[in-house]
Design a protein around this motif. Sequence first.
Motif, PDB file in Angstrom:
ATOM      1  N   LEU A 109       0.858  -1.180   0.000  1.00  0.00           N
ATOM      2  CA  LEU A 109       0.000   0.000   0.000  1.00  0.00           C
ATOM      3  C   LEU A 109       0.891   1.226   0.000  1.00  0.00           C
ATOM      4  O   LEU A 109       1.756   1.371   0.866  1.00  0.00           O
ATOM      5  N   LEU A 110       0.682   2.086  -0.972  1.00  0.00           N
ATOM      6  CA  LEU A 110       1.553   3.240  -1.199  1.00  0.00           C
ATOM      7  C   LEU A 110       0.973   4.523  -0.608  1.00  0.00           C
ATOM      8  O   LEU A 110      -0.242   4.705  -0.577  1.00  0.00           O
ATOM      9  N   ASP A 111       1.865   5.407  -0.200  1.00  0.00           N
ATOM     10  CA  ASP A 111       1.496   6.763   0.232  1.00  0.00           C
ATOM     11  C   ASP A 111       0.434   6.773   1.329  1.00  0.00           C
ATOM     12  O   ASP A 111      -0.564   7.484   1.241  1.00  0.00           O
ATOM     13  N   ILE A 112       0.651   6.014   2.374  1.00  0.00           N
ATOM     14  CA  ILE A 112      -0.283   6.008   3.497  1.00  0.00           C
ATOM     15  C   ILE A 112       0.119   7.163   4.418  1.00  0.00           C
ATOM     16  O   ILE A 112       0.504   6.990   5.556  1.00  0.00           O
ATOM     17  N   ASP A 113       0.041   8.351   3.843  1.00  0.00           N
ATOM     18  CA  ASP A 113       0.468   9.582   4.505  1.00  0.00           C
ATOM     19  C   ASP A 113      -0.742  10.458   4.773  1.00  0.00           C
ATOM     20  O   ASP A 113      -1.789  10.298   4.159  1.00  0.00           O
ATOM     21  N   SER A 114      -0.577  11.413   5.677  1.00  0.00           N
ATOM     22  CA  SER A 114      -1.660  12.361   5.906  1.00  0.00           C
ATOM     23  C   SER A 114      -1.726  13.313   4.716  1.00  0.00           C
ATOM     24  O   SER A 114      -0.726  13.581   4.062  1.00  0.00           O
ATOM     25  N   GLY A 115      -2.901  13.781   4.403  1.00  0.00           N
ATOM     26  CA  GLY A 115      -3.083  14.713   3.294  1.00  0.00           C
ATOM     27  C   GLY A 115      -4.197  14.279   2.357  1.00  0.00           C
ATOM     28  O   GLY A 115      -4.691  13.156   2.429  1.00  0.00           O
ATOM     29  N   ILE A 116      -4.548  15.161   1.470  1.00  0.00           N
ATOM     30  CA  ILE A 116      -5.659  14.912   0.547  1.00  0.00           C
ATOM     31  C   ILE A 116      -5.358  13.758  -0.405  1.00  0.00           C
ATOM     32  O   ILE A 116      -6.211  12.930  -0.682  1.00  0.00           O
TER      33      ILE A 116
END
Length: 174
Positions: free
Chosen positions: A57-64
Amino acid sequence: MGKINGERPGASVFLIGRYKVNAPSDIRYLNNQYPGLQIKFFTAHAVKGMTCDYTILLDIDSGILGFPSEMADDPMLNYLLQEGDGFDNAEERRVFYVAITRARYRNYLIYNEHQPSKSIAELQTENNLTEQAAIKCPECGGQMVKRTGPYSEFYGCVHYPQCTGKIAIALTNE
């Protein structure tokens, strides 16, 4: 990918992002580097109903554009749900659940440790990983988790049995 290839050559690997923009630009390179693996990118919605051996799972970061997205749920969606949901971004939670339940063997969650999404924070809290998150294995650099042995509690590497790194609890200044 090397670890997956070593564990299960010929495995199917889904790279899953929240949106198409999360697709890695070097997917052809990955397919060339690991020709035995079946590597494909999907969005979280597109992967529904599918299974594979491993997911990343990619880009499991906070943000839109992170995963899950922090875009507010549509008010109409909340109206259509039977009794509403007590969770912020309820639909995003469902999409995240779909993504993490596609793998037969293992999920890998890729995130920026300085901007993890709410989902990462929840997983760490639910699994009591918040304290251990900063403890790195002295042998391989992996994450250490609390374990109980025949003589005492200790921190052991998550890569056991490939890595046998240990740290005594008393040495961590708890």
